[in-house]
Design an enzyme around this catalytic site. Structure first.
Site, PDB file in Angstrom:
ATOM      1  N   SER A 124       0.828  -1.199   0.000  1.00  0.00           N
ATOM      2  CA  SER A 124       0.000   0.000   0.000  1.00  0.00           C
ATOM      3  C   SER A 124       0.868   1.256   0.000  1.00  0.00           C
ATOM      4  O   SER A 124       1.622   1.482  -0.948  1.00  0.00           O
ATOM      5  CB  SER A 124      -0.980  -0.046   1.185  1.00  0.00           C
ATOM      6  OG  SER A 124      -1.993   0.919   1.063  1.00  0.00           O
TER       7      SER A 124
ATOM      8  N   HIS B 149      -8.137  -5.107  -0.119  1.00  0.00           N
ATOM      9  CA  HIS B 149      -6.901  -4.390   0.198  1.00  0.00           C
ATOM     10  C   HIS B 149      -6.355  -4.844   1.552  1.00  0.00           C
ATOM     11  O   HIS B 149      -7.104  -5.054   2.506  1.00  0.00           O
ATOM     12  CB  HIS B 149      -7.173  -2.889   0.239  1.00  0.00           C
ATOM     13  CG  HIS B 149      -5.935  -2.070   0.417  1.00  0.00           C
ATOM     14  ND1 HIS B 149      -5.086  -1.804  -0.613  1.00  0.00           N
ATOM     15  CD2 HIS B 149      -5.404  -1.475   1.514  1.00  0.00           C
ATOM     16  CE1 HIS B 149      -4.077  -1.067  -0.175  1.00  0.00           C
ATOM     17  NE2 HIS B 149      -4.243  -0.863   1.121  1.00  0.00           N
TER      18      HIS B 149
ATOM     19  N   ASP C  20     -10.216  -4.209  -4.544  1.00  0.00           N
ATOM     20  CA  ASP C  20      -9.426  -3.150  -3.913  1.00  0.00           C
ATOM     21  C   ASP C  20      -9.521  -1.880  -4.748  1.00  0.00           C
ATOM     22  O   ASP C  20      -9.279  -1.917  -5.958  1.00  0.00           O
ATOM     23  CB  ASP C  20      -7.963  -3.604  -3.830  1.00  0.00           C
ATOM     24  CG  ASP C  20      -7.033  -2.606  -3.158  1.00  0.00           C
ATOM     25  OD1 ASP C  20      -7.497  -1.535  -2.728  1.00  0.00           O
ATOM     26  OD2 ASP C  20      -5.831  -2.919  -3.064  1.00  0.00           O
TER      27      ASP C  20
END
Length: 313
Positions: free
Chosen positions: A155, A279, A249
């Protein structure tokens, strides 16, 4: 598209918890909310974990070293944790680092970069690049091989790994690999996956907007290549990459766009879209079978990248 049953059960559990009002919460409050006991498995056991402090652009940086082989010179993976540049820590991603160290037979160096809004962009980028440079200079002292270094992150950490790889291409020795788990690559957030999964799939539009306000000091910062690595006009010469995305996601499309852009520039890229997943799923060990599978794939990619050279003990 079918949401994985384990992911759906987890999302149902999240939905039963009190919702966070991102219109009013501040960073310290949100961090306090997220600091409870983890519901996820701790990851693989490793032989040694060591905390250190190294010089950084804004003062000392904490790092954590993971290794499962003692007395051996190991390839190095510099890892940057996720959390929207606002939350996350060495502890929050301890399980991922343990698994990579064990399964990839690598020395993992996890970096506790400065968080926003106390330190806004590009503070985290400067910390990431400084930590990578320190690791290269001090590889022998920490039992690592300076000729076999990879960057990795998930991320926000995937963003830092990608940006550090671009910086290192121009200012440092060649990296062996980039491992990017559902990375942030473009702050425009104008993709089909953002529109389709804006709410109800763990990472939400409201959450990402809040992260953006905390991290970027102004709108024009989104155009900076150090914030949005996808906007680079020249991705040639980057280290080979493994990009893992999640089907449900909001960040899926920009991660895959970055993989395609690198391929178009001649970079060797393996792209894996994990079906039915959300995610952050690679952190969710013990709850999602896919987490263990994805980390196995990630570790395999690192092992393969490091295998071209063997270093004598």
């Amino acid at each position: 598209m079918t949401l994985d049953p384990q992911a759906k059960a987890l999302l149902d559990a999240f939905a039963a918890m009190p919702a966070v009002d991102f219109s009013g919460v501040d960073a310290p409050q949100y961090r306090a909310m997220m600091n409870g006991p983890s519901m996820f498995a701790p990851g693989d056991a490793v032989a040694r974990i060591e905390n250190r402090s190294i010089p950084g652009p804004g003062g000392p940086l904490n790092i954590r070293l993971y290794r499962d082989e003692i007395g051996t010179t190991l390839p190095i993976t510099v890892f940057f944790h996720g959390g929207g540049f606002v939350i996350g820590s060495l502890d929050s991603h301890d399980n991922i680092c343990r698994c990579l160290a064990k399964r990839a037979r690598t020395l993992v160096v996890s970096v506790d970069y400065r968080l926003a809004p106390e330190t806004r962009f590009p503070g985290a980028v400067k910390d990431a690049c400084a930590a990578l440079a320190w690791v290269h200079r001090n590889a022998r002292d920490i039992g690592g091989d300076s000729s076999r270094i990879a960057v990795a992150g998930d991320s926000a950490g995937g963003n830092l790994a990608a940006v550090a790889a671009q910086h290192w291409r121009d200012h440092g020795p060649a990296l062996r690999h980039q491992l990017l788990l559902y990375p942030i690559t473009d702050w425009r957030a104008d993709t089909e996956s953002y529109r389709n999964f804006a709410k109800g799939y763990f990472l939400t539009w409201d959450m990402m907007n809040w992260f953006t306000r905390q991290y970027l000091p102004d709108a024009k910062s989104a155009d900076d290549l150090r914030a949005s690595p996808l906007r680079s006009r020249d991705l040639s010469g980057l280290a080979a990459a493994t990009v893992i995305t999640a089907e449900y996601d909001p960040l899926r499309d920009e991660g895959e766009a970055y993989a395609r852009a690198m391929r178009s520039a001649g970079v060797a890229v393996e792209l894996h879209r994990w079906p039915g997943q959300i995610h952050g799923f690679a952190s969710m060990l013990g709850v999602l079978d896919a987490a263990d599978q994805a980390l196995g794939t990630a570790a395999g990619a690192l092992r393969e990248a490091f295998a071209a050279e063997t270093v004598a003990v």
